[in-house]
Write a protein that holds these residues in place. Structure first.
Motif, PDB file in Angstrom:
ATOM      1  N   SER A 192      -2.688  41.673  -0.805  1.00 42.04           N
ATOM      2  CA  SER A 192      -3.439  41.622  -2.067  1.00 42.04           C
ATOM      3  C   SER A 192      -4.599  40.654  -1.909  1.00 42.04           C
ATOM      4  CB  SER A 192      -2.544  41.170  -3.216  1.00 42.04           C
ATOM      5  OG  SER A 192      -2.136  39.826  -3.030  1.00 42.04           O
ATOM      6  N   ILE A 193      -5.516  40.728  -2.854  1.00 42.88           N
ATOM      7  CA  ILE A 193      -6.680  39.858  -2.872  1.00 42.88           C
ATOM      8  C   ILE A 193      -7.050  39.622  -4.332  1.00 42.88           C
ATOM      9  CG2 ILE A 193      -8.306  41.796  -2.738  1.00 42.88           C
ATOM     10  CD1 ILE A 193     -10.161  40.074  -1.063  1.00 42.88           C
ATOM     11  N   VAL A 194      -7.545  38.437  -4.657  1.00 39.02           N
ATOM     12  CA  VAL A 194      -8.022  38.141  -6.010  1.00 39.02           C
ATOM     13  C   VAL A 194      -9.516  37.859  -5.934  1.00 39.02           C
ATOM     14  CG1 VAL A 194      -7.870  36.612  -7.999  1.00 39.02           C
ATOM     15  CG2 VAL A 194      -5.794  37.231  -6.759  1.00 39.02           C
TER      16      VAL A 194
ATOM     17  N   ALA B 205      -6.204  39.157   8.337  1.00 40.47           N
ATOM     18  CA  ALA B 205      -4.820  39.615   8.470  1.00 40.47           C
ATOM     19  C   ALA B 205      -4.485  39.947   9.919  1.00 40.47           C
ATOM     20  CB  ALA B 205      -4.593  40.833   7.573  1.00 40.47           C
ATOM     21  N   ARG B 206      -5.462  40.488  10.645  1.00 42.68           N
ATOM     22  CA  ARG B 206      -5.206  40.832  12.048  1.00 42.68           C
ATOM     23  C   ARG B 206      -5.022  39.588  12.911  1.00 42.68           C
ATOM     24  NH1 ARG B 206      -8.821  45.047  10.630  1.00 42.68           N
ATOM     25  NH2 ARG B 206     -10.654  43.780  11.203  1.00 42.68           N
ATOM     26  N   THR B 207      -5.783  38.547  12.629  1.00 40.72           N
ATOM     27  CA  THR B 207      -5.679  37.325  13.445  1.00 40.72           C
ATOM     28  C   THR B 207      -4.626  36.357  12.905  1.00 40.72           C
ATOM     29  OG1 THR B 207      -7.352  36.130  12.144  1.00 40.72           O
ATOM     30  CG2 THR B 207      -8.125  37.518  13.992  1.00 40.72           C
TER      31      THR B 207
ATOM     32  N   LEU C 148      -0.517  37.396   4.686  1.00 40.46           N
ATOM     33  CA  LEU C 148      -1.714  38.209   4.925  1.00 40.46           C
ATOM     34  C   LEU C 148      -1.346  39.565   5.505  1.00 40.46           C
ATOM     35  CD1 LEU C 148      -4.234  35.673   6.546  1.00 40.46           C
ATOM     36  CD2 LEU C 148      -4.313  36.620   4.226  1.00 40.46           C
ATOM     37  N   ALA C 149      -1.843  40.623   4.877  1.00 37.56           N
ATOM     38  CA  ALA C 149      -1.727  41.986   5.395  1.00 37.56           C
ATOM     39  C   ALA C 149      -2.985  42.734   4.959  1.00 37.56           C
ATOM     40  CB  ALA C 149      -0.476  42.674   4.872  1.00 37.56           C
ATOM     41  N   PRO C 150      -3.425  43.724   5.725  1.00 33.14           N
ATOM     42  CA  PRO C 150      -4.652  44.445   5.356  1.00 33.14           C
ATOM     43  C   PRO C 150      -4.467  45.306   4.109  1.00 33.14           C
ATOM     44  CG  PRO C 150      -3.592  45.462   7.248  1.00 33.14           C
ATOM     45  CD  PRO C 150      -2.856  44.178   6.998  1.00 33.14           C
ATOM     46  N   LEU C 151      -5.573  45.504   3.404  1.00 34.10           N
ATOM     47  CA  LEU C 151      -5.626  46.438   2.284  1.00 34.10           C
ATOM     48  C   LEU C 151      -6.380  47.658   2.784  1.00 34.10           C
ATOM     49  CD1 LEU C 151      -5.648  43.451   0.897  1.00 34.10           C
ATOM     50  CD2 LEU C 151      -6.372  44.684  -1.133  1.00 34.10           C
TER      51      LEU C 151
ATOM     52  N   VAL D  49     -12.778  42.576   0.985  1.00 36.37           N
ATOM     53  CA  VAL D  49     -11.588  43.213   1.544  1.00 36.37           C
ATOM     54  C   VAL D  49     -11.724  43.349   3.057  1.00 36.37           C
ATOM     55  CG1 VAL D  49     -10.266  45.365   1.625  1.00 36.37           C
ATOM     56  CG2 VAL D  49     -10.936  44.390  -0.583  1.00 36.37           C
ATOM     57  N   ALA D  50     -12.899  43.703   3.532  1.00 37.46           N
ATOM     58  CA  ALA D  50     -13.100  43.833   4.975  1.00 37.46           C
ATOM     59  C   ALA D  50     -12.866  42.499   5.686  1.00 37.46           C
ATOM     60  CB  ALA D  50     -14.515  44.345   5.259  1.00 37.46           C
ATOM     61  N   ARG D  51     -13.343  41.396   5.104  1.00 38.41           N
ATOM     62  CA  ARG D  51     -13.120  40.078   5.705  1.00 38.41           C
ATOM     63  C   ARG D  51     -11.631  39.735   5.707  1.00 38.41           C
ATOM     64  NH1 ARG D  51     -17.824  38.733   2.973  1.00 38.41           N
ATOM     65  NH2 ARG D  51     -16.653  37.836   1.224  1.00 38.41           N
TER      66      ARG D  51
END
Length: 569
Positions: free
Chosen positions: A350-352, A456-458, A486-489, A449-451
């Motif tokens: 998730s992201i806020v 999340a990958r690192t 951290l996980a990707p959206l 979201v891209a950032r």
């Protein structure tokens, strides 16, 4: 005992309010041989305490010591001074650290209240000296509320936020195991659901769980303890003003059944009726703007600041009035109050963002710090952070809860109320379409979201450090690597929910000394008047040192006030 007709108007102690702090004061005052009356303005007892997590932050407590915990007064003092600084009189801080462990030990010895130590719940500022990765927060044990008999119906019901699937009681330790998806979490959930389902005899009476947990357990066990002592509790009794005789507070004037009554207290009055978050005029006067009582997660109609205003009329001093016990909230259609969002912000995926589509805070930060960041960013962006928006994808939706949305593996979208879509939550196949629905800058959201997906990958959040400390990771998902927060959206559809700058109470109030006595502006005490909980200015200043940082001081200074007015030191 509750609401019974009575002509008695003279007591040793009158306690305004019926939360955990007020009830603790009543227990110890009664055990000191004093006659006690509790008054509560609403039709239910327990106040905000009953709908809370019920935890209390008690450094150097005996439960942690029994497990070999390495806490001490000196460690706790180092931590609190680093957090609070010089904002609070050291005599109050010292009184808290000295008396809090005694309060818990004596309360468990003389009442039905029981706690267990949350060994893994860290202090909220793990970077400060003296902080511990767990052991200072105590969690109420499950309490069978059927022993309340007719008083069960007068207990303020637990908030759905604090119940499994909105109806089943569970401890904070069980909730943590499930939310973090720790080993055995499915068995924990299955056991809780079976326990509830198989309680046929009780469920024929009500859908409410006979067992209480968290704040409901704390209040229920305290109320039963007061029933054991035959301490009267008057509901629907509206506090109006203080009675003062020759410079000393000698009682209160209340309205009950349409009649004004004067109640006299020979030893003193303890104000424990909460803050002023449901008084919009006081919010506008003191709190940062914009502010709205509808954003508060506390019971509507309560906590209107009546005790505060009554004491101000007698010249009482105040402090910290511009501060709140902040917590972001999500409003749910049809519910009387919004739901605070505590743990969900740490879940991965998730992201806020603000109205520009930009992150402005570590999403997993302590809730007080989260809303403080909302206000700072709102000022810096000309009003773009109130409200904020939490965004998540289909993977998150399947695995985790967000406010009233249970994971879709339990509650898929087609089982949600139809009026929630486009109101409580928004849904779209692309981030661009979602941004247009909620009025957020699309380019900004997609870039954010891209950032975050790269972080999340690192496993490293290079913007705000999400998941970089033991507090963040407490509610992270243990099966997500390398960073449990951290996980990707990246899996459509995408979801959005509005977050407001809510609170679980106001932080400022009447200035008190180490005995919980209310002070005048010149530092002298108002004889016969005590204030505890959110009616008083917080002993923690502008900070929130750990889980239970509201109820711990409320109960401790309730204990201190009861001992002081009974002549014990």
């Amino acid at each position: 005992m509750t609401g019974q007709a009575s002509t008695e108007t003279r007591y040793d102690v009158i306690i305004v309010g019926s939360g955990a702090g007020a009830m603790t004061a009543a227990v110890f005052a009664a055990d000191a041989g004093l006659s006690v009356l509790m008054i509560e303005k609403t039709a239910q007892y327990g106040g905000t305490s009953a709908i809370s997590g019920g935890g209390i932050w008690i450094p150097n407590n005996h439960h942690f010591q029994a497990k070999g915990g390495g806490d001490s007064f000196d460690k706790a003092w180092t931590y609190l001074k680093a957090a609070v600084g010089d904002r609070v009189d050291e005599a109050r801080l010292r009184a808290y650290l000295e008396q809090a462990p005694r309060m818990v030990r004596e309360l468990e010895q003389c009442s039905r209240v029981r706690f267990a130590v949350a060994e893994k719940y860290p202090d909220y500022y793990p970077h400060l000296p003296g902080a511990l990765p767990g052991g200072r927060s105590l969690d109420p044990e499950i309490f069978d509320a059927s022993v309340l008999e007719e008083e069960f119906d007068n207990l303020r019901p637990a908030s759905p936020t604090t119940l499994l699937m909105g109806k089943i009681a569970w401890t904070a330790r069980q909730a943590h195991k499930a939310m973090s998806r720790s080993f055995g979490w499915r068995f924990v959930l299955l056991g809780l659901m079976l326990r509830y389902r198989l309680d046929f005899k009780w469920r024929r009476k009500t859908d409410l769980d006979r067992r209480t947990a968290l704040g409901a357990s704390l209040v229920a066990s305290l109320r039963r303890s007061l029933m054991d002592r035959q301490v009267p509790l008057w509901l629907r009794t509206d506090f109006r003003e203080l009675l003062v005789t020759e410079g000393r507070v000698s009682g209160v004037r209340v309205e009950r059944d349409g009649e004004l009554i004067e109640l006299h207290a020979s030893r003193g009055v303890i104000l424990g009726s909460g803050g002023f978050e449901h008084n919009q005029a006081l919010r506008e006067r003191y709190l940062p703007k914009p502010t709205n009582a509808a954003w508060s997660a506390t019971p509507p109609g309560a906590n209107t600041g009546a005790a505060l205003e009554a004491a101000l009329a007698e010249g009482a001093a105040t402090d910290l009035m511009e501060h709140g016990w902040w917590a972001p909230t999500i409003a749910v259609p049809g519910e009387e109050k919004p739901r605070p969002i505590f743990a969900e912000r740490a879940f991965p995926g998730s992201i806020v963002v603000n109205g520009r589509g930009q992150r402005f805070v570590n999403e997993a930060a302590p809730y007080l710090e989260f809303v403080a960041a909302m206000y700072r960013d709102n000022q810096a962006t000309d009003g773009q952070s109130l409200p904020a928006w939490v965004i998540f994808d289909a993977r998150f939706r399947f695995r985790y809860a967000m406010g009233p949305l249970m994971p879709s593996q339990i509650m898929p979208d087609d089982r949600l109320p139809a009026d929630w879509l486009g109101n409580l939550y928004f849904k779209a196949d692309t981030l661009d379409a979602l941004a247009q629905q909620i009025g957020v800058d699309s380019a900004g959201l997609q870039a954010s979201v891209a950032r975050l997906n790269g972080f999340a990958r690192t496993g490293q959040d290079l913007e705000f450090g999400r998941g970089g400390n033991v507090f963040d990771r407490y509610y992270g998902s243990v099966d997500v690597k390398p960073n449990p927060c951290l996980a990707p959206l990246d899996q459509a559809p995408f979801y959005a929910m509005r977050m407001d700058a809510g609170d679980i109470g106001t932080k400022g109030g009447l200035l008190t000394n180490e005995h919980a006595q209310v002070l005048l502006a010149n530092g002298e005490v108002i004889e016969g008047l005590y204030a505890i909980g959110n009616t008083s200015a917080s002993v923690f200043g502008t900070t929130y040192p750990g889980a239970g940082g509201t109820l711990g001081p409320a109960m401790t200074f309730g204990y201190i006030a009861a001992r002081h007015l009974s002549g014990q030191r």
